[in-house]
Design a protein around this motif. Sequence first.
Motif, short mmCIF file in Angstrom:
data_model
loop_
_atom_site.label_atom_id
_atom_site.label_comp_id
_atom_site.label_asym_id
_atom_site.label_seq_id
_atom_site.Cartn_x
_atom_site.Cartn_y
_atom_site.Cartn_z
N TRP A 129 1.70 -43.06 -3.72
CA TRP A 129 0.98 -42.12 -4.61
C TRP A 129 1.96 -41.07 -5.14
N LEU A 130 2.80 -40.55 -4.24
CA LEU A 130 3.76 -39.52 -4.67
C LEU A 130 4.78 -40.11 -5.64
N ARG A 131 5.21 -41.34 -5.35
CA ARG A 131 6.16 -42.02 -6.23
C ARG A 131 5.60 -42.12 -7.65
N GLU A 132 4.34 -42.50 -7.72
CA GLU A 132 3.72 -42.68 -9.03
C GLU A 132 3.60 -41.34 -9.77
N ILE A 133 3.14 -40.33 -9.06
CA ILE A 133 3.00 -38.98 -9.65
C ILE A 133 4.35 -38.51 -10.19
N CYS A 134 5.42 -38.79 -9.44
CA CYS A 134 6.75 -38.30 -9.85
C CYS A 134 7.40 -39.21 -10.89
N GLY A 135 6.76 -40.32 -11.21
CA GLY A 135 7.26 -41.19 -12.28
C GLY A 135 8.38 -42.13 -11.87
N LEU A 136 8.53 -42.39 -10.58
CA LEU A 136 9.53 -43.39 -10.17
C LEU A 136 8.91 -44.77 -10.24
N PRO A 137 9.74 -45.78 -10.49
CA PRO A 137 9.20 -47.12 -10.70
C PRO A 137 8.75 -47.78 -9.39
N GLU A 138 7.97 -48.85 -9.51
CA GLU A 138 7.63 -49.65 -8.33
C GLU A 138 8.92 -50.16 -7.72
N GLY A 139 8.93 -50.25 -6.41
CA GLY A 139 10.18 -50.66 -5.75
C GLY A 139 10.86 -49.44 -5.14
N ALA A 140 10.53 -48.27 -5.71
CA ALA A 140 11.02 -47.04 -5.07
C ALA A 140 10.13 -46.78 -3.87
N GLY A 141 10.70 -46.20 -2.85
CA GLY A 141 9.91 -45.92 -1.66
C GLY A 141 10.66 -44.95 -0.77
N LYS A 351 -1.94 -36.21 7.32
CA LYS A 351 -2.53 -34.98 6.77
C LYS A 351 -2.56 -35.01 5.25
N LEU A 352 -1.49 -35.54 4.65
CA LEU A 352 -1.47 -35.56 3.19
C LEU A 352 -2.50 -36.57 2.67
N TRP A 353 -2.55 -37.72 3.30
CA TRP A 353 -3.50 -38.78 2.90
C TRP A 353 -4.93 -38.27 3.02
N MET A 354 -5.22 -37.63 4.19
CA MET A 354 -6.60 -37.16 4.40
C MET A 354 -6.97 -36.08 3.40
N SER A 355 -6.02 -35.20 3.07
CA SER A 355 -6.38 -34.12 2.14
C SER A 355 -6.47 -34.65 0.71
N PHE A 356 -5.65 -35.64 0.35
CA PHE A 356 -5.82 -36.26 -0.98
C PHE A 356 -7.23 -36.86 -1.08
N LYS A 357 -7.64 -37.51 0.01
CA LYS A 357 -8.95 -38.17 -0.05
C LYS A 357 -10.10 -37.15 0.00
N ALA A 358 -9.94 -36.14 0.85
CA ALA A 358 -11.06 -35.19 1.05
C ALA A 358 -11.24 -34.24 -0.14
N PHE A 359 -10.14 -33.89 -0.82
CA PHE A 359 -10.27 -32.95 -1.94
C PHE A 359 -10.19 -33.66 -3.29
N GLY A 360 -9.50 -34.79 -3.33
CA GLY A 360 -9.31 -35.51 -4.59
C GLY A 360 -8.11 -34.96 -5.36
N ALA A 361 -7.45 -35.86 -6.09
CA ALA A 361 -6.23 -35.46 -6.82
C ALA A 361 -6.53 -34.38 -7.85
N ALA A 362 -7.76 -34.40 -8.39
CA ALA A 362 -8.11 -33.41 -9.43
C ALA A 362 -7.99 -31.99 -8.87
N SER A 363 -8.38 -31.81 -7.61
CA SER A 363 -8.28 -30.47 -7.01
C SER A 363 -6.82 -30.04 -6.88
N PHE A 364 -5.97 -31.00 -6.52
CA PHE A 364 -4.54 -30.66 -6.42
C PHE A 364 -4.00 -30.27 -7.80
N ARG A 365 -4.39 -31.06 -8.80
CA ARG A 365 -3.91 -30.81 -10.17
C ARG A 365 -4.32 -29.40 -10.60
N GLU A 366 -5.60 -29.09 -10.35
CA GLU A 366 -6.13 -27.79 -10.77
C GLU A 366 -5.43 -26.65 -10.01
#
Length: 481
Positions: A129-141, A351-366
């Motif tokens: 998820w973080l890779r995608e947000i930061c714009g790195l290609p698949e295969g990055a990890g 903790k990061l996974w649970m908070s992404f799920k519990a608050f949703g990415a939109a909350s982080f964005r906001e």
Amino acid sequence: MPFDSKFQLTPEEMRKLGYQVVDQMVEHLSTMRDQPVMRLSSRQELEKKLREPLPEAPAPVEDILEKLQQDVWSNIGNVGHPRFFAFIPSPSNFVSVMADALVSGFNPFSGTWLEGSGPAEIELITIDWLREICGLPEGAGGLFVSGGSMANLTALAVARKFRLQDKIENAVIYFSDQTHSCVERAILVLGFHPDQIRKVQSDSAFRLRVDLLREALEADRSAGKTPFCLIANAGTTNTGAVDPLDELADLCESEGLWFHIDGAYGAAAAFCDKGRELLKGLGRADSLALDPHKWLFQPFEIGCVIVRDSDQLKETFRILPEYLKDTVRADEEVNFCDRGIQLTRSFRALKLWMSFKAFGAASFREAISRGILMAEFAENRLRSMKNWEIVSPATLAIVAFRYAPEDFSEDLINELNQLLIRMVLESDFALATSTVLNGRTVLRLCTINPRTTAVDISETLKWLDSLAAHASQQIIEKINQ
Ligand SMILES: Cc1ncc(COP(=O)(O)O)c(C=O)c1O
């Protein structure tokens, strides 16, 4: 009743202690706004209160919790307080706090797939998820580590391996004079000598000067050196400055340099449109450090390193002793111990996974966009206040400024702001800390806490204004003596 000597609590004892601990946390977190931002005691005072020989006999856990409350929790900086603007704040969230409690309770070994396949899968997904947000290609990890310092160290070990085959003699590494000190420490830990480091001067907006970088590269090549790595900033600690990432990515490509980005503080801004625009080029990194315990609202410790070709992590770090052979199974099973320095590691991803799920990415964005807006709000207020000078405009939620009365010399202004900072540190209404920019002592506010309101900012600036008036009065009295 003392607990038994096999360290086994009964279900009732566990529940009772659990509720007591949760009560203590909830009391703290729900009253945070009304608490002082910072409380500390001297070493002498704390020695008096806490020093004792290793206790032979058990003590009631209630007494231990009470002692914690009295002497330990009462001596911490509240880094999640809405008026904690110092350094980089860490405004955590309770879902992640509970995730850490779960991790500790279930205690999975997150070094190998064999012992922790569920946690490993969660870590793979969260990193992705973080890779995608930061714009790195698949295969990055990558993997989660303790923080930005370890993330930078881990990435630079990969750079050393893949650009130099670990032959470091003659190699040169480049970064701006605004780069975090942990980068320099990582380079020294990796065995480089200080004279293999080039700190390139930054421009008036505290961004690395590409013209000077080019000159340094040319000079080093002419002297027979081997330039091998450039470290760019995606949000400096001092001012939030972002180096010209796209241009630097081009340069690294043409010069054959490893392109590492330290986004420990700022990469999280890629969640929102404004941040993404500022961070253009972030996804072109060969490796990237980012810190969820900063602007992704996680409790300490969680940093993250992502490498463009995730296999390079394994090729850098993997050593397979006989006692771990049983852990080698299917190719697609990731043993995170192969990707970094730690073998035994905790399940930081939860903790990061649970908070992404519990608050949703939109909350982080906001929340992240809001942090940027708050710094702009502070800048605008300061511009309307007499004697205050903006030294670095709001960038990625950091604004740097100083109190600069017209009739004061540069030296006096520095003295005045140093005095002001001492006054700030002695008070507990809000916390801002200082830095030095081009020889000028400045204050900075880092406004990433989503619970910070415009009123918090206005009141903090009003409070700073009155402290500054006292400070200048003291300076004037000293001169007139
Ligand atoms: C830009 C930057 N890089 C690296 C670090 C170091 O991160 P950590 O303290 O998590 O090790 C920091 C910490 O503030 C930072 O702001």
